[in-house]
Design a protein around this motif. Structure first.
Motif, PDB file in Angstrom:
ATOM      1  N   VAL A 146      15.049 -16.724  11.285  1.00 16.96           N
ATOM      2  CA  VAL A 146      15.892 -17.690  10.034  1.00 16.96           C
ATOM      3  C   VAL A 146      17.337 -17.572  10.278  1.00 16.96           C
ATOM      4  O   VAL A 146      17.820 -16.444  10.583  1.00 16.96           O
ATOM      5  CB  VAL A 146      15.664 -16.732   8.693  1.00 16.96           C
ATOM      6  N   ILE A 147      17.790 -18.711  10.111  1.00 13.75           N
ATOM      7  CA  ILE A 147      19.411 -18.700  10.426  1.00 13.75           C
ATOM      8  C   ILE A 147      19.962 -19.213   9.077  1.00 13.75           C
ATOM      9  O   ILE A 147      19.773 -20.365   8.592  1.00 13.75           O
ATOM     10  CB  ILE A 147      19.791 -19.943  11.440  1.00 13.75           C
ATOM     11  N   ASP A 148      20.762 -18.306   8.476  1.00 17.07           N
ATOM     12  CA  ASP A 148      21.291 -18.415   7.295  1.00 17.07           C
ATOM     13  C   ASP A 148      22.785 -18.461   7.175  1.00 17.07           C
ATOM     14  O   ASP A 148      23.373 -17.633   7.047  1.00 17.07           O
ATOM     15  CB  ASP A 148      20.766 -17.468   6.057  1.00 17.07           C
TER      16      ASP A 148
ATOM     17  N   VAL B 246      14.954 -31.925  13.821  1.00 18.28           N
ATOM     18  CA  VAL B 246      14.098 -30.781  13.435  1.00 18.28           C
ATOM     19  C   VAL B 246      12.639 -31.374  13.201  1.00 18.28           C
ATOM     20  O   VAL B 246      12.576 -32.874  12.814  1.00 18.28           O
ATOM     21  CB  VAL B 246      14.729 -30.179  12.154  1.00 18.28           C
ATOM     22  N   ASP B 247      11.713 -30.713  13.208  1.00 17.50           N
ATOM     23  CA  ASP B 247      10.208 -31.072  12.879  1.00 17.50           C
ATOM     24  C   ASP B 247       9.722 -31.154  11.329  1.00 17.50           C
ATOM     25  O   ASP B 247       8.927 -32.023  10.980  1.00 17.50           O
ATOM     26  CB  ASP B 247       9.359 -30.145  13.519  1.00 17.50           C
ATOM     27  N   ALA B 248      10.517 -30.643  10.220  1.00 18.42           N
ATOM     28  CA  ALA B 248      10.213 -30.627   9.012  1.00 18.42           C
ATOM     29  C   ALA B 248      11.585 -30.497   8.440  1.00 18.42           C
ATOM     30  O   ALA B 248      12.457 -29.533   8.627  1.00 18.42           O
ATOM     31  CB  ALA B 248       9.238 -29.596   8.608  1.00 18.42           C
TER      32      ALA B 248
ATOM     33  N   LEU C 298      19.713 -24.019  19.420  1.00 19.82           N
ATOM     34  CA  LEU C 298      18.897 -23.146  19.015  1.00 19.82           C
ATOM     35  C   LEU C 298      17.483 -23.656  18.898  1.00 19.82           C
ATOM     36  O   LEU C 298      16.463 -22.997  19.238  1.00 19.82           O
ATOM     37  CB  LEU C 298      19.421 -22.718  17.496  1.00 19.82           C
ATOM     38  N   ILE C 299      17.414 -25.097  18.797  1.00 22.81           N
ATOM     39  CA  ILE C 299      16.040 -25.611  18.683  1.00 22.81           C
ATOM     40  C   ILE C 299      15.509 -25.713  20.187  1.00 22.81           C
ATOM     41  O   ILE C 299      14.265 -25.668  20.459  1.00 22.81           O
ATOM     42  CB  ILE C 299      16.222 -27.306  18.116  1.00 22.81           C
ATOM     43  N   ARG C 300      16.450 -25.963  21.193  1.00 26.02           N
ATOM     44  CA  ARG C 300      16.010 -25.990  22.502  1.00 26.02           C
ATOM     45  C   ARG C 300      15.272 -24.602  22.741  1.00 26.02           C
ATOM     46  O   ARG C 300      14.284 -24.333  23.442  1.00 26.02           O
ATOM     47  CB  ARG C 300      17.115 -26.272  23.334  1.00 26.02           C
ATOM     48  N   LEU C 301      15.913 -23.426  22.427  1.00 25.45           N
ATOM     49  CA  LEU C 301      15.506 -22.162  22.794  1.00 25.45           C
ATOM     50  C   LEU C 301      14.364 -21.820  22.102  1.00 25.45           C
ATOM     51  O   LEU C 301      13.122 -21.279  22.467  1.00 25.45           O
ATOM     52  CB  LEU C 301      16.656 -21.020  22.500  1.00 25.45           C
ATOM     53  N   ALA C 302      14.209 -22.296  20.779  1.00 25.77           N
ATOM     54  CA  ALA C 302      12.824 -22.297  19.872  1.00 25.77           C
ATOM     55  C   ALA C 302      11.641 -22.980  20.675  1.00 25.77           C
ATOM     56  O   ALA C 302      10.442 -22.299  20.637  1.00 25.77           O
ATOM     57  CB  ALA C 302      13.171 -22.600  18.425  1.00 25.77           C
ATOM     58  N   LYS C 303      11.995 -23.945  21.057  1.00 25.01           N
ATOM     59  CA  LYS C 303      10.638 -24.848  21.736  1.00 25.01           C
ATOM     60  C   LYS C 303      10.428 -24.150  23.232  1.00 25.01           C
ATOM     61  O   LYS C 303       9.389 -24.317  23.429  1.00 25.01           O
ATOM     62  CB  LYS C 303      10.954 -26.208  21.958  1.00 25.01           C
ATOM     63  N   ALA C 304      11.178 -23.626  23.731  1.00 24.18           N
ATOM     64  CA  ALA C 304      10.972 -22.802  25.148  1.00 24.18           C
ATOM     65  C   ALA C 304      10.530 -21.692  25.032  1.00 24.18           C
ATOM     66  O   ALA C 304       9.370 -21.271  25.725  1.00 24.18           O
ATOM     67  CB  ALA C 304      12.563 -22.622  25.636  1.00 24.18           C
ATOM     68  N   ARG C 305      10.642 -20.802  23.998  1.00 24.81           N
ATOM     69  CA  ARG C 305      10.024 -19.262  23.799  1.00 24.81           C
ATOM     70  C   ARG C 305       8.904 -19.570  22.801  1.00 24.81           C
ATOM     71  O   ARG C 305       8.258 -18.462  22.483  1.00 24.81           O
ATOM     72  CB  ARG C 305      11.469 -18.566  23.322  1.00 24.81           C
ATOM     73  N   GLY C 306       8.872 -20.452  22.034  1.00 32.70           N
ATOM     74  CA  GLY C 306       7.778 -20.630  20.996  1.00 32.70           C
ATOM     75  C   GLY C 306       7.984 -19.860  19.914  1.00 32.70           C
ATOM     76  O   GLY C 306       6.801 -19.799  19.150  1.00 32.70           O
ATOM     77  N   PHE C 307       9.091 -19.814  19.385  1.00 38.14           N
ATOM     78  CA  PHE C 307       9.239 -19.195  18.119  1.00 38.14           C
ATOM     79  C   PHE C 307       9.574 -20.158  16.964  1.00 38.14           C
ATOM     80  O   PHE C 307      10.141 -21.172  17.315  1.00 38.14           O
ATOM     81  CB  PHE C 307      10.209 -17.942  17.907  1.00 38.14           C
TER      82      PHE C 307
ATOM     83  N   PRO D 148       3.835 -22.910  15.868  1.00 35.84           N
ATOM     84  CA  PRO D 148       4.915 -22.028  16.850  1.00 35.84           C
ATOM     85  C   PRO D 148       5.741 -23.088  17.593  1.00 35.84           C
ATOM     86  O   PRO D 148       5.279 -24.332  18.112  1.00 35.84           O
ATOM     87  CB  PRO D 148       3.911 -21.335  17.781  1.00 35.84           C
ATOM     88  N   GLY D 149       6.941 -22.952  17.876  1.00 30.42           N
ATOM     89  CA  GLY D 149       7.794 -23.663  18.507  1.00 30.42           C
ATOM     90  C   GLY D 149       8.766 -24.915  17.718  1.00 30.42           C
ATOM     91  O   GLY D 149       9.307 -25.650  18.232  1.00 30.42           O
ATOM     92  N   SER D 150       8.368 -24.688  16.263  1.00 28.88           N
ATOM     93  CA  SER D 150       8.977 -26.056  15.435  1.00 28.88           C
ATOM     94  C   SER D 150      10.097 -25.464  14.773  1.00 28.88           C
ATOM     95  O   SER D 150      10.536 -24.278  14.593  1.00 28.88           O
ATOM     96  CB  SER D 150       7.744 -26.380  14.426  1.00 28.88           C
ATOM     97  N   ALA D 151      10.912 -26.147  14.353  1.00 30.36           N
ATOM     98  CA  ALA D 151      12.071 -26.112  13.714  1.00 30.36           C
ATOM     99  C   ALA D 151      11.963 -26.780  12.278  1.00 30.36           C
ATOM    100  O   ALA D 151      11.615 -28.125  12.090  1.00 30.36           O
ATOM    101  CB  ALA D 151      13.325 -26.890  14.340  1.00 30.36           C
ATOM    102  N   VAL D 152      12.397 -25.801  11.310  1.00 26.93           N
ATOM    103  CA  VAL D 152      12.318 -26.458  10.037  1.00 26.93           C
ATOM    104  C   VAL D 152      13.637 -26.256   9.352  1.00 26.93           C
ATOM    105  O   VAL D 152      14.297 -25.062   9.211  1.00 26.93           O
ATOM    106  CB  VAL D 152      11.192 -25.513   9.007  1.00 26.93           C
TER     107      VAL D 152
END
Length: 477
Positions: free
Chosen positions: A178-180, A240-242, A207-216, A92-96
């Motif tokens: 998912v962002i496509d 990104v993390d991965a 987008l990464i900032r919001l993902a880590k703040a909200r945990g998705f 949770p909170g990671s960016a791939v």
């Protein structure tokens, strides 16, 4: 208010210049400088003017390495090959970032993964498409049979609109987004077109900032260039993390998902899928799949016992040596490094007395897999020698080992796992480097294999030239 000024940003490396030039001085690429408007009269190298300081900043608090909170549980999709590549599930909170050639199946893979994650995690997933309409995504979902999954669809390209839609209180928002694709997103504070270096960098950052703040979990689809690299600035892969790459040949139904970066798991891990009319099906035993169409007593073919991440994989390496009518013979390679092939050919000629001058050499890794580890040197040499002398490699033998410039065969890592995989698939023989010291102890699966330890490449040439494929081999000390 300061008047915006123009800057020229390289679309290959992201360097910024005050005026246009035909060649980027930083990376050497031609015709990659694109004009963009900065936010003010900042210095070259930035996107705009540096804001003035507004008093003192907030004090940053530091904590220890050992935390008191519970370990964050991964989200498992249930697709075994996808979970293997991500290191056991998504954090949770990671960016791939997922990259791949056009039409290889990135959207299909992520739609299946989003549907599986939404069903297993109990939280809805959001699928945002900037390239397709909602009805087009629904057609794909109907073909894949995932229409009942709790996946929210949207067709948007504005990052500002997406942030407003996704910024929900904790526990109420989607678990996976998912962002496509990231190249279609844009930030309205920049005047440049979507897909440029500045837009890709700014969109991903927000987008990464919001993902880590909200945990998705944020899954970004990235386009690739003609060289196979992910398009956009290289800094995107650092943010990104991965980073996952989706590989495959159009002529094969196999698709390989490979990890090139993972902060929460091993790298170089692979997941194997098969493309069908119903979408991507996971392949539990890729070795059996890669060897399914293998023929036995054929010269110029050897079975390589490789290792992809933590998974042993057996694959067939094919070689063809034919007389050439050209002044410079051809050297064609598919699935392996052409420079490595040139080195193996040079060692065979200089150390073993073989002659490949005046011969066209073709090398192919069957099944569409690309091999990068040096342990394939001995298998490639076995296929080349077999094709040259027109004698098949023993059908039930696997080959692995690294070749040095002096012709010596060097030991490789994880030899026990390679032998266990070969014994599990019914192989009876193994050509491998000598094992010394603690590494020389027999593995549990070695009792089912006859092992011939090759200390020098000349030993392999003599073995393939004199020993019958069905003759028993002695194990050397």
């Amino acid at each position: 208010m300061a008047k915006p000024r123009s800057e020229y940003v390289c679309q290959s490396c992201g360097s910024v210049f005050p005026k246009w030039a035909g060649r980027c001085e930083a990376c050497g690429a031609w015709n990659t400088l694109v004009e963009e408007l900065s936010g003010g009269t900042g210095t070259p190298g930035g996107l705009g003017a540096r804001p003035k300081a507004r008093g003192k900043g907030r004090r940053v608090s530091f904590v220890g390495l050992k935390g008191e909170g519970a370990t964050v549980a991964r989200w498992v999709s249930g697709i075994a090959e996808f979970d293997r590549v991500t290191g056991g599930g998504l954090v949770p909170g990671s960016a791939v970032l997922v990259g791949g050639d056009p039409g290889i199946g990135k959207s299909t893979l992520l739609l299946q993964a989003a549907a599986a994650l939404a069903s297993n995690s109990g939280r809805p997933c959001a699928y945002v498409s900037g390239e397709e309409a909602i009805d087009q995504v629904r057609l794909r979902a109907e073909r894949l049979g995932v229409t009942d999954a709790p996946v929210e669809l949207a067709s948007a390209t504005s990052v500002r609109d997406l942030l407003d839609a996704l910024d929900r209180p904790d526990g109420e928002g989607p678990g996976v987004v998912v962002i496509d694709s990231i190249q279609t997103m844009f930030v309205d504070t920049l005047e440049s077109a979507p897909g440029t270096v500045a837009q890709v960098r700014a969109s991903a950052q927000e987008l990464i900032r919001l993902a880590k703040a909200r945990g998705f979990v944020l899954l970004l689809v990235g386009h690739v260039t003609k060289e196979g690299m992910i398009a956009g600035p290289k800094v995107l892969e650092h943010m990104v993390d991965a980073v996952l790459t989706f590989e495959g040949e159009r002529g094969h139904q196999f698709r390989i998902l490979r990890t090139t970066k993972n902060r929460f798991g091993p790298t170089d891990e692979i997941g194997v899928f098969e493309m069908t009319e119903r979408g991507l099906l996971e392949v539990a035993n890729p070795s059996a799949l890669f060897l399914a169409e293998r023929r036995g007593e054929v010269s110029g073919a050897s079975v390589f016992a490789g290792l992809e991440g933590t998974r042993p994989v057996l694959v067939e390496i094919q070689a063809l040596v034919a007389p050439s009518s050209l002044g410079t013979p051809r050297r064609a390679v598919v699935g392996w490094d052409s420079g490595r092939l040139a080195m193996v050919l040079a060692v065979l000629e200089a150390r073993c007395g073989l002659t490949f001058a005046g011969q066209d050499v073709y090398l192919n890794v069957a099944g569409g897999l690309r091999i990068s580890e040096p342990a394939a040197d001995l298998a490639v040499a076995a296929a080349l020698v077999s094709a040259l002398v027109d004698r098949p490699v023993p059908a039930e033998a696997v080959v692995f080992g690294e070749i040095g410039l002096a012709g010596e065969v060097r030991a490789v890592s994880q030899a026990d796992q390679r032998l266990k995989e070969a014994a599990k698939l019914g192989f009876e023989r193994a050509f491998m480097p000598p094992r010394r010291g603690k590494a020389g102890k027999a593995a549990p699966a070695e009792g089912a294999l006859e092992i011939l330890e090759i200390g020098h490449l000349q030993d392999l040439v003599e073995t393939l030239s004199t020993v019958s494929p069905d003759a028993p081999m002695r194990r050397q000390a």
